[in-house]
Design a protein around this motif. Structure first.
Motif: not given
Lengths: 322, 178
Positions: B23, B25, B65, B67-74, B95-96, B98-99
């Motif tokens: 999931c 990017h 964080l 500047s991080a965009k949606i679709g980034t995972r940690l 951040i949830t 799921e990420e």
């Protein structure tokens, strides 16, 4: 306080009716007992009960007044060309002074408390739940933006008010001007953004699928449906209730939910347009024709649950965990 | 031993990690000093999926964080205190679970919330402790609260003490005068 939570409905009186856009009227409802209305969280809706002695129409409408306003509720109703009676009655029969019953406010579209940015996407009358949400966010000093599609400025509910109240945070897309609202705006949003979509079924599905593909977490995507998806053909099918060991016939003109209730199977429901998940039941066998906005694409592909209010069997039978 | 705290799934660790990274990017990668070797499988999997990986330090995290965009995972890896400290920062950015994929190395011992006086007792190993505030004997449960970062300590009633006395006793001493 206990009485508030036990109350199932209250009587209100129509205090004002305004035409706020082509085919959209806003109704101001005040409590009959001259007290205050029951409080609600931003994004909530009520079920209204209107009609004559012979026909009772129960319809859900989002509250579009400020959640801090305790003297009245406001709802906005779009007159639908395919009205099943509800919106036509509101537009043609309801007059100032008329009394009606409204339920306690219910909310399937709560604001996230952890979001870093709130992204609202509305199609036409789908703007209604977002009004109280945006007012609350503005009071809290939180970051948000609205993207709203309509046929034209004249057909766009709350156009002047939105433009004046949230300058720079509202973006309009009018189809008569060749401007289309697309899911492209979902990209390049900040991590921690929550998406809220309310509009026609096709638009909701398009935005939901795109959001998932971009990588929005499931809990960051919030959908509020106000009409059920039309889906494919409504052929009749049979549902086998595994625990009860009996069959229920679902004719083409009836939903699975209605057929279950007719067979004395008590399945709770709320929105009845495939948006809240209240009527979800387990599927043991059979292919589901999913027509809801609640399950994710992956969950629909797994086929382990069905929302009985809108979804049906793909073939001639389903085995349900009931 | 490495245990995953988030991004739960029903499959094996490898399957779940694969599903988590699919999931993504891009991936923000944050690892406690000395743990890099244990994360090599994660980096290899990200490489196989052609996901852009950015390694950041604790000091750089907030800026990233921002500047991080949606679709980034940690991905974070380290001992419990390290991971928990980072999670607090991440959740404050919205951040949830799921990420986020967190790998915890070493032992995890949570603080214990006393069900009687709500005091948050420092982490201690064992099935039973005495609350350092009210002195009651508590059975340490596995009911974990993410908000409080503590497990619930249920009060052991006097009639239960007879049976509990046969259990290993806690190393904690009760406060004076209790």
């Amino acid at each position: 306080m206990i009485l508030v939570f036990l109350a199932r409905s209250c009587m209100v009186e129509v205090a004002d009716i305004e035409q706020i856009a082509e085919s959209v009227k806003r109704f101001t409802l005040v409590p009959v007992d001259a007290g205050t209305v029951l409080p609600f969280h931003p994004g909530a809706h009520v079920e209204t009960c209107i009609g004559t002695r012979n026909v009772v129409l129960r319809r859900h409408y989002s509250l579009c007044s400020d959640a801090d306003e305790t003297r009245f509720y406001q709802i906005a109703v779009s007159k639908s060309k395919t009205s099943r009676g509800g919106s036509r009655y509101w537009h043609e029969q309801v007059i100032v002074g008329q009394r009606l019953e409204v339920s306690v406010p219910v909310n399937h579209l709560s604001l996230s408390r952890t979001a870093r940015h709130h992204l609202f996407v509305a199609g036409g009358i789908g703007i209604t739940p977002f009004i109280s949400m945006m007012l609350a966010l503005r009071r809290q000093g939180q970051s948000f933006e609205l993207h709203m599609a309509a046929k034209s400025a004249l057909a766009c509910p709350f156009y002047d008010w939105l433009s004046g109240t949230f300058p720079g945070q509202v973006h309009f897309y009018f189809s008569t001007e060749g401007c289309r609202l697309t899911p492209n705006l979902l990209q390049d949003q900040l991590l921690g953004t929550h998406l809220y979509v309310c509009g026609p079924p096709g638009m909701m599905k398009e935005f939901r699928d795109c959001a998932r593909a971009i990588g929005y977490p499931k809990q960051s995507v919030h959908m509020e449906a106000f009409t059920a998806s039309q889906g494919g053909d409504n052929h009749p099918f049979r549902a086998f209730l595994e625990k009860q060991g009996r069959w229920v016939d679902v004719p083409g003109h009836q939903t699975l939910l209605a057929a279950l209730r007719e067979a004395d199977v008590n399945v709770p429901s709320s929105c009845e347009v495939g948006g809240c998940g209240t009527c979800m039941v387990g599927v043991i066998d059979g292919d589901v024709d999913h027509r809801d906005f609640y399950l994710t694409g992956e969950e629909q592909a797994q086929g382990r649950e069905i929302l009985c209010c809108v979804s049906r069997a793909k073939k001639d039978r389903l085995v349900l965990d009931l | 031993m490495m245990r995953n705290r988030t991004a739960a799934g029903g499959g094996t660790r490898k399957d779940n990690l694969w599903a988590f990274l699919q999931c993504a990017h891009s991936l923000l990668f944050l690892c406690q000093d000395g743990q890099q070797e244990s994360c090599s499988a994660v980096l290899q999997m990200a490489s196989d999926l052609q996901i852009a990986v950015r390694t950041v330090t604790v000091e750089e995290l907030k800026n990233e964080l921002g500047s991080a965009k949606i679709g980034t995972r940690l991905y974070v890896c380290g001992d419990y205190q390290f991971v928990r400290g980072l999670e607090n920062v991440l959740f404050s950015f919205g951040i949830t679970n799921e990420e986020l994929w967190s790998d915890v190395t070493g032992a995890t011992v949570h603080p214990v919330l006393c069900a009687g006086c709500y005091h948050r007792n420092d982490p201690v190993a064992g099935s039973y402790i005495h609350c350092e505030m009210c002195g009651r004997m508590l059975e340490v449960s596995n009911h974990y609260s993410k908000k409080l970062d503590a497990v619930m300590g249920y009060i052991v009633l006097p009639e239960q003490l007879v049976f509990k006395s046969e259990e290993p006793q806690p190393s904690r001493t009760t406060p004076e005068g209790r």
